[in-house]
Design a protein around this motif. Structure first.
Motif, PDB file in Angstrom:
ATOM      1  N   PRO A  60       0.871  -1.111   0.493  1.00  0.00           N
ATOM      2  CA  PRO A  60       0.270  -0.123   0.422  1.00  0.00           C
ATOM      3  C   PRO A  60       1.021   0.836   0.339  1.00  0.00           C
ATOM      4  O   PRO A  60       1.941   1.633   0.671  1.00  0.00           O
ATOM      5  CB  PRO A  60      -1.067   0.261   1.227  1.00  0.00           C
ATOM      6  CG  PRO A  60      -0.883  -1.641   1.781  1.00  0.00           C
ATOM      7  CD  PRO A  60       0.507  -2.621   1.208  1.00  0.00           C
ATOM      8  N   SER A  61       0.855   1.682  -0.676  1.00  0.00           N
ATOM      9  CA  SER A  61       1.404   3.551  -0.954  1.00  0.00           C
ATOM     10  C   SER A  61       1.101   3.962   0.584  1.00  0.00           C
ATOM     11  O   SER A  61       0.199   4.213   0.923  1.00  0.00           O
ATOM     12  CB  SER A  61       0.780   4.264  -2.698  1.00  0.00           C
ATOM     13  OG  SER A  61       1.531   5.913  -1.940  1.00  0.00           O
TER      14      SER A  61
ATOM     15  N   THR B 149       0.464   7.661   2.512  1.00  0.00           N
ATOM     16  CA  THR B 149      -0.193   8.736   1.832  1.00  0.00           C
ATOM     17  C   THR B 149       0.499   9.910   2.649  1.00  0.00           C
ATOM     18  O   THR B 149       1.467   9.854   3.737  1.00  0.00           O
ATOM     19  CB  THR B 149      -1.705   9.066   2.569  1.00  0.00           C
ATOM     20  OG1 THR B 149      -1.658   8.041   4.091  1.00  0.00           O
ATOM     21  CG2 THR B 149      -2.380   8.051   1.502  1.00  0.00           C
ATOM     22  N   ASN B 150       0.464  11.103   2.088  1.00  0.00           N
ATOM     23  CA  ASN B 150       1.404  12.551   2.393  1.00  0.00           C
ATOM     24  C   ASN B 150       0.181  13.531   3.559  1.00  0.00           C
ATOM     25  O   ASN B 150      -0.848  13.910   2.508  1.00  0.00           O
ATOM     26  CB  ASN B 150       2.233  13.052   1.369  1.00  0.00           C
ATOM     27  CG  ASN B 150       2.370  14.054   1.783  1.00  0.00           C
ATOM     28  OD1 ASN B 150       2.346  15.201   0.632  1.00  0.00           O
ATOM     29  ND2 ASN B 150       3.430  14.474   2.948  1.00  0.00           N
TER      30      ASN B 150
ATOM     31  N   GLN C 177      -3.138  12.317   1.733  1.00  0.00           N
ATOM     32  CA  GLN C 177      -3.579  12.349   0.229  1.00  0.00           C
ATOM     33  C   GLN C 177      -2.172  11.529   0.189  1.00  0.00           C
ATOM     34  O   GLN C 177      -1.380  11.444   0.369  1.00  0.00           O
ATOM     35  CB  GLN C 177      -3.636  13.932  -0.310  1.00  0.00           C
ATOM     36  CG  GLN C 177      -4.149  14.667   0.620  1.00  0.00           C
ATOM     37  CD  GLN C 177      -5.843  14.676   0.352  1.00  0.00           C
ATOM     38  OE1 GLN C 177      -6.414  14.173  -0.928  1.00  0.00           O
ATOM     39  NE2 GLN C 177      -6.465  14.416   1.427  1.00  0.00           N
ATOM     40  N   LEU C 178      -2.867  11.240  -1.093  1.00  0.00           N
ATOM     41  CA  LEU C 178      -1.961   9.597  -2.381  1.00  0.00           C
ATOM     42  C   LEU C 178      -0.918  11.284  -2.972  1.00  0.00           C
ATOM     43  O   LEU C 178      -1.772  11.767  -3.958  1.00  0.00           O
ATOM     44  CB  LEU C 178      -2.460   8.960  -2.641  1.00  0.00           C
ATOM     45  CG  LEU C 178      -3.071   7.904  -2.408  1.00  0.00           C
ATOM     46  CD1 LEU C 178      -4.604   7.131  -3.464  1.00  0.00           C
ATOM     47  CD2 LEU C 178      -2.260   6.582  -2.075  1.00  0.00           C
TER      48      LEU C 178
ATOM     49  N   ASP D  68       0.858  12.457  -5.703  1.00  0.00           N
ATOM     50  CA  ASP D  68       1.126  12.610  -7.052  1.00  0.00           C
ATOM     51  C   ASP D  68       2.559  13.141  -7.482  1.00  0.00           C
ATOM     52  O   ASP D  68       2.846  14.363  -7.150  1.00  0.00           O
ATOM     53  CB  ASP D  68       0.180  12.265  -7.963  1.00  0.00           C
ATOM     54  CG  ASP D  68      -0.705  14.398  -7.631  1.00  0.00           C
ATOM     55  OD1 ASP D  68       0.137  15.251  -7.952  1.00  0.00           O
ATOM     56  OD2 ASP D  68      -1.557  14.078  -7.239  1.00  0.00           O
TER      57      ASP D  68
ATOM     58  N   TRP E 108       3.804  11.009   6.739  1.00  0.00           N
ATOM     59  CA  TRP E 108       3.871   9.799   6.039  1.00  0.00           C
ATOM     60  C   TRP E 108       2.589   8.867   6.880  1.00  0.00           C
ATOM     61  O   TRP E 108       3.049   8.893   8.518  1.00  0.00           O
ATOM     62  CB  TRP E 108       4.890   8.984   5.661  1.00  0.00           C
ATOM     63  CG  TRP E 108       5.571   9.871   4.276  1.00  0.00           C
ATOM     64  CD1 TRP E 108       7.051  10.666   4.596  1.00  0.00           C
ATOM     65  CD2 TRP E 108       5.133   9.663   3.714  1.00  0.00           C
ATOM     66  NE1 TRP E 108       7.428  11.476   3.680  1.00  0.00           N
ATOM     67  CE2 TRP E 108       6.315  10.956   2.456  1.00  0.00           C
ATOM     68  CE3 TRP E 108       4.130   9.552   2.577  1.00  0.00           C
ATOM     69  CZ2 TRP E 108       6.645  11.131   0.991  1.00  0.00           C
ATOM     70  CZ3 TRP E 108       4.497  10.114   0.601  1.00  0.00           C
ATOM     71  CH2 TRP E 108       5.339  10.626   0.552  1.00  0.00           C
TER      72      TRP E 108
ATOM     73  N   THR F 291       1.566   5.366   7.504  1.00  0.00           N
ATOM     74  CA  THR F 291       1.489   4.045   6.531  1.00  0.00           C
ATOM     75  C   THR F 291       1.257   3.017   7.598  1.00  0.00           C
ATOM     76  O   THR F 291       0.399   3.658   7.990  1.00  0.00           O
ATOM     77  CB  THR F 291       3.904   4.196   6.747  1.00  0.00           C
ATOM     78  OG1 THR F 291       3.944   4.084   7.588  1.00  0.00           O
ATOM     79  CG2 THR F 291       4.092   4.608   5.797  1.00  0.00           C
TER      80      THR F 291
ATOM     81  N   GLY G  31      -1.133   6.910  -9.379  1.00  0.00           N
ATOM     82  CA  GLY G  31      -1.111   5.947  -8.371  1.00  0.00           C
ATOM     83  C   GLY G  31      -0.698   6.079  -6.915  1.00  0.00           C
ATOM     84  O   GLY G  31      -2.070   6.893  -6.383  1.00  0.00           O
TER      85      GLY G  31
ATOM     86  N   ARG H 260       2.048   3.591  -7.328  1.00  0.00           N
ATOM     87  CA  ARG H 260       1.870   2.239  -7.296  1.00  0.00           C
ATOM     88  C   ARG H 260       3.683   1.704  -6.606  1.00  0.00           C
ATOM     89  O   ARG H 260       4.692   2.072  -7.491  1.00  0.00           O
ATOM     90  CB  ARG H 260       1.547   0.493  -8.290  1.00  0.00           C
ATOM     91  CG  ARG H 260      -0.035   0.954  -8.810  1.00  0.00           C
ATOM     92  CD  ARG H 260      -0.590   0.241 -10.338  1.00  0.00           C
ATOM     93  NE  ARG H 260      -0.177  -1.510  -9.696  1.00  0.00           N
ATOM     94  CZ  ARG H 260      -0.868  -2.074 -10.663  1.00  0.00           C
ATOM     95  NH1 ARG H 260      -0.677  -2.027 -11.636  1.00  0.00           N
ATOM     96  NH2 ARG H 260      -0.678  -3.297 -10.145  1.00  0.00           N
TER      97      ARG H 260
END
Length: 275
Positions: free
Chosen positions: A126-127, A129-130, A133-134, A136, A154, A156, A250, A252
């Motif tokens: 799983p990515s 999040t920052n 938010q994911l 990009d 982050w 996690t 993603g 990913r």
């Protein structure tokens, strides 16, 4: 219902260590207090075997094996990626899955595993999040001012910060991480430096539980989105190797990491014997 005469293997991914139960547990044992009580007894580093958590498995024909984790170091809803890696090797060694990719499930989520060889495994994780938010390419990373430092937050399996520092060598990086942990005890802070585009050195002071595979993913994302590294990078986190591959959109994220067996043992109600 109590649990006794449990055969287990202690395994580690990075510096995360887990006790893999060879013995099958009933649904009543897994869902009740007995499984948590077993984890409390075994995971104590002073009075028990010492581990980040206990992992049990349930298997049904035609369905991905389910992983059940219990720990005093993280909450029941957390899926530690280090635990997934340890589980991958345990199931691979059972001889049921061969060299083809196979899937695991935990907490209602499906994870795909590939065996690179008998000790190294690749998972799509799983990515992180920052700031919720994911991340990009089109949005700058959110940063926070914490005391005297600017850090990247982050989420996690646990909340952590990453921070780039131009440390000249591993010893300096380790010393800086120790000082940062003393000044910022609220959550783990992972310091990293970039030796070259595909090699990152990182260090985190282990004053609390850290899911190392997820922390390595956060470091790789932080470095990549800040233009410091490529989308395929080897992260040496506390001298443990994690090869991280990132793909957008993603994002990913795939992580390849080694899993080691440390020892095996037998847990009985009043004592444990180790082989």
């Amino acid at each position: 219902m109590s649990i006794h005469d449990i055969d287990f293997i202690k395994a580690s991914c990075g510096l995360g260590d887990y006790l893999l139960l060879r013995s099958a547990l009933t649904a009543e044992q897994l869902e009740g207090f007995a499984f948590q009580d077993l984890a409390q007894r075994l995971c104590s580093r002073r009075l028990g075997v010492g581990a980040d958590g206990v992992i049990a498995f349930t298997r049904r024909s035609g369905i991905s094996p389910s992983i059940h984790t219990a720990s005093t170091r993280f909450t029941p809803d957390v899926v530690p990626v280090d635990a997934l890696f340890c589980s991958a090797r345990f199931l691979f060694d059972s001889g049921e899955y061969g060299v083809k990719p196979f899937t695991l499930q935990s907490k209602g989520r499906i994870f795909t595993v590939e065996s690179v060889d008998s000790q190294n495994f690749r998972l799509e994780v799983p990515s992180p999040t920052n700031a919720g938010q994911l991340p990009d390419w089109h949005t700058p990373l959110q940063r926070e001012q914490h005391l005297d430092q600017v850090v990247v937050p982050w989420e996690t399996p646990q909340a952590l910060w990453t921070q780039f520092t131009p440390s000249p060598d591993a010893q300096s990086l380790r010393r800086s991480a120790r000082l940062s942990a003393a000044n910022h005890p609220a959550r783990p802070i992972v310091l990293f430096s970039v030796a070259q585009k595909d090699l990152i050195s990182a260090w985190v002071r282990l004053s609390s539980w850290v899911d190392h595979s997820s922390a390595a993913s956060a470091v790789a994302l932080s470095a990549h989105l800040d233009g410091l590294s490529s989308d395929e990078v080897l992260v040496s986190l506390n001298d443990q190797p994690f090869f991280v591959q990132i793909s957008f959109p993603g994002p990913r994220i795939w992580v390849t990491a080694p899993v080691r067996y440390l020892f095996q043992g037998l847990y009985a109600p009043d004592t444990s014997f180790f082989a």
